[in-house]
Design an enzyme around this catalytic site. Sequence first.
Site, PDB file in Angstrom:
ATOM      1  N   GLU A  24      -9.078   8.709  -0.384  1.00 57.71           N
ATOM      2  CA  GLU A  24      -8.911   7.453   0.354  1.00 57.71           C
ATOM      3  C   GLU A  24      -9.119   7.634   1.863  1.00 57.71           C
ATOM      4  OE1 GLU A  24      -5.603   4.868  -1.232  1.00 57.71           O
ATOM      5  OE2 GLU A  24      -5.055   6.766  -2.169  1.00 57.71           O
ATOM      6  N   SER A 150      -5.938   3.062  -4.286  1.00 60.74           N
ATOM      7  CA  SER A 150      -7.131   2.281  -3.963  1.00 60.74           C
ATOM      8  C   SER A 150      -8.056   2.096  -5.163  1.00 60.74           C
ATOM      9  CB  SER A 150      -7.912   2.927  -2.800  1.00 60.74           C
ATOM     10  OG  SER A 150      -7.175   2.859  -1.613  1.00 60.74           O
ATOM     11  N   TYR A 216     -12.436  -3.232  -0.849  1.00 60.44           N
ATOM     12  CA  TYR A 216     -12.812  -2.806   0.496  1.00 60.44           C
ATOM     13  C   TYR A 216     -14.233  -3.162   0.939  1.00 60.44           C
ATOM     14  CZ  TYR A 216      -8.596  -0.068  -0.188  1.00 60.44           C
ATOM     15  OH  TYR A 216      -7.303   0.303  -0.446  1.00 60.44           O
ATOM     16  N   ARG A 255       4.136  -2.416  -0.672  1.00 61.11           N
ATOM     17  CA  ARG A 255       3.482  -3.485  -1.418  1.00 61.11           C
ATOM     18  C   ARG A 255       3.651  -3.186  -2.897  1.00 61.11           C
ATOM     19  NH1 ARG A 255      -1.761  -2.490  -1.028  1.00 61.11           N
ATOM     20  NH2 ARG A 255      -2.009  -2.179  -3.278  1.00 61.11           N
ATOM     21  N   ASP A 257       2.622  -4.226  -6.694  1.00 58.78           N
ATOM     22  CA  ASP A 257       1.562  -4.918  -7.406  1.00 58.78           C
ATOM     23  C   ASP A 257       2.026  -5.323  -8.801  1.00 58.78           C
ATOM     24  OD1 ASP A 257      -0.026  -4.502  -5.197  1.00 58.78           O
ATOM     25  OD2 ASP A 257      -0.992  -2.712  -6.025  1.00 58.78           O
ATOM     26  N   GLU A 270       2.232  -1.179 -10.036  1.00 61.90           N
ATOM     27  CA  GLU A 270       2.479   0.009  -9.220  1.00 61.90           C
ATOM     28  C   GLU A 270       3.102  -0.388  -7.893  1.00 61.90           C
ATOM     29  OE1 GLU A 270      -1.316   1.432  -6.956  1.00 61.90           O
ATOM     30  OE2 GLU A 270      -1.943   0.942  -8.995  1.00 61.90           O
ATOM     31  N   ASN A 272       3.114   0.694  -3.717  1.00 59.90           N
ATOM     32  CA  ASN A 272       2.403   1.406  -2.654  1.00 59.90           C
ATOM     33  C   ASN A 272       3.306   1.564  -1.440  1.00 59.90           C
ATOM     34  OD1 ASN A 272      -0.676   1.319  -3.608  1.00 59.90           O
ATOM     35  ND2 ASN A 272       0.328  -0.598  -4.184  1.00 59.90           N
ATOM     36  N   GLY A 276      -2.538  -0.439   2.543  1.00 57.95           N
ATOM     37  CA  GLY A 276      -3.685  -0.557   3.438  1.00 57.95           C
ATOM     38  C   GLY A 276      -3.407  -1.508   4.593  1.00 57.95           C
TER      39      GLY A 276
END
Length: 306
Positions: A24, A150, A216, A255, A257, A270, A272, A276
């Site tokens: 990443e 990612s 991205y 974050r 998900d 998951e 994070n 990002g």
Amino acid sequence: MTTQSINPQSFGKVAVVCGGFSSEREVSLNSGKAVLNALLSKGVDAYHFDPAETDISTLRGYDRVFNVLHGTFGEDGSLQGVLDGFKIPYTGCGVLASAIAMDKFRCRLLWQALNLPNVPYVVLDDETDFNAVERQLGLPLFVKPAAEGSSVGVMMIEEAGGLAKAYPTLKQYHGAILAEKAITGGEYACSLLGDDALPSIRIIPTGKFYDYEAKYLRDDTVYQCPSDLTAEQEQQMQKIAKQAFAAIGGKGWSRVDFLKGDDGTLYLLELNTVPGMTDHSLVPMAAKARGIDFAELCVRILAQTL
């Protein structure tokens, strides 16, 4: 503490740690650039720091760290352990929470023990009966490395026999390899900032799923923020997100998900701990919906280290 009352000089010399050696790296460099510019715009004495280019021991010359080093070393507890040893405050989770969240398999084991809703999955190894897994989870299904972020390495298996073919290519990545049931009612993100849950976002990719390219590189992914959840579902998602974060001992920001079933059931996907912070990223998007601009968001995250 409101950020308006903070003297930017109180942060001292700040290293924005990004880049590194993981898969990443490019995303992390983009996050780091955005965060650095935001902090500088607020008068913070901030500097770019890439462990791939500068010896990590030189972090001793900084007063605190804004960590946007995604993936291995930055997100798995390694950097956190180094900074704890250096007695340098840093943004986000500590060693234990970071390590657990980075390993999706062990994170899910913890959530399962607390009866939090998980996406049905199977851990794969060389002895797995791949055809039996396809029958158990149904097709299509997803397969992924458990310790990458990612969407690196994530593959969608649509045809019988595809899992056995995909498995060898995933062995190059970190951690266990997971096969997951396809939950098709929508993908969502719930961002946490301190004790506050920000508005959820529904992610609608143009392709078959929300892969690396959709995250991205493409500009046609649709983000609904606020999302299409009912008030009751939004409240439920925020509650589950906070429980999931608390379960790993999380602090600072994150974050979480989710996937939503066709029947409206919410499933944890998951968590994070170093989300990002690029122009395509979800935490800044959710913060904006709350009336928090990007620079203010960065200062709020950094203020958690005071």
